[in-house]
Design an enzyme around this catalytic site. Sequence first.
Site, short mmCIF file in Angstrom:
data_model
loop_
_atom_site.label_atom_id
_atom_site.label_comp_id
_atom_site.label_asym_id
_atom_site.label_seq_id
_atom_site.Cartn_x
_atom_site.Cartn_y
_atom_site.Cartn_z
N SER A 46 0.80 -1.22 0.00
CA SER A 46 0.00 0.00 0.00
C SER A 46 0.84 1.28 0.00
O SER A 46 0.34 2.34 -0.35
CB SER A 46 -0.97 0.03 1.18
N LYS A 88 0.90 4.36 6.62
CA LYS A 88 0.16 5.21 5.68
C LYS A 88 0.77 6.60 5.67
O LYS A 88 1.57 6.97 6.53
CB LYS A 88 -1.33 5.32 6.09
#
Length: 187
Positions: A46, A88
């Site tokens: 991700s 993230k």
Amino acid sequence: MNAKKITLKKKRKTKWIIVLSIVLIAVLIFTIRMAFYKPFIVEGSSMAPTLQDSERILVDKAAKYTGGFYRGDIIVIHDKTSGRSSVKRLIGLPGDSVKVKDDQLYINDKKVEEPYLKEHQQEAKEIGVSLTGDFEAEVPSGKYFVMGDNRLNSMDSRNGMGMPSDEEIVGTESLVFYPFSEMRQAK
């Protein structure tokens, strides 16, 4: 002869004091380091290409207490419910209005450049898809809006992960330390 023995004993004693001092300092430094930094393994893609699966990063836990977080920081989030952690990019702060229109990010109606997305933006254009997809979100007080750099393959605040709170943020990424040949500070 007695003077020589006394001198030898003093030298040995001095050496032991020096060795013990070095060991004590090393233990103290290690303890302090572990209080402020934590190793973490990146799982999944991700955050590609910024961070790769199985890379090891050092997380600065002190950022939480020494000035907070900033837009663009790479953060580690720990979900207490599932027990899982993820990496993230911090996009929106509490109170921000976050919007993406035609693959362009706007924070509080101001255009924000995302240089870390260039590689994926080019790939998305080549296959004729939108990298991020249009959306709008308001970030509530005490929450943060996060997205992965690999927008086509990231579970984040847009699609089910939700917005993490201060308590869920472990800290900011400070260094990729393994593999050693890839050692760097990720941006």
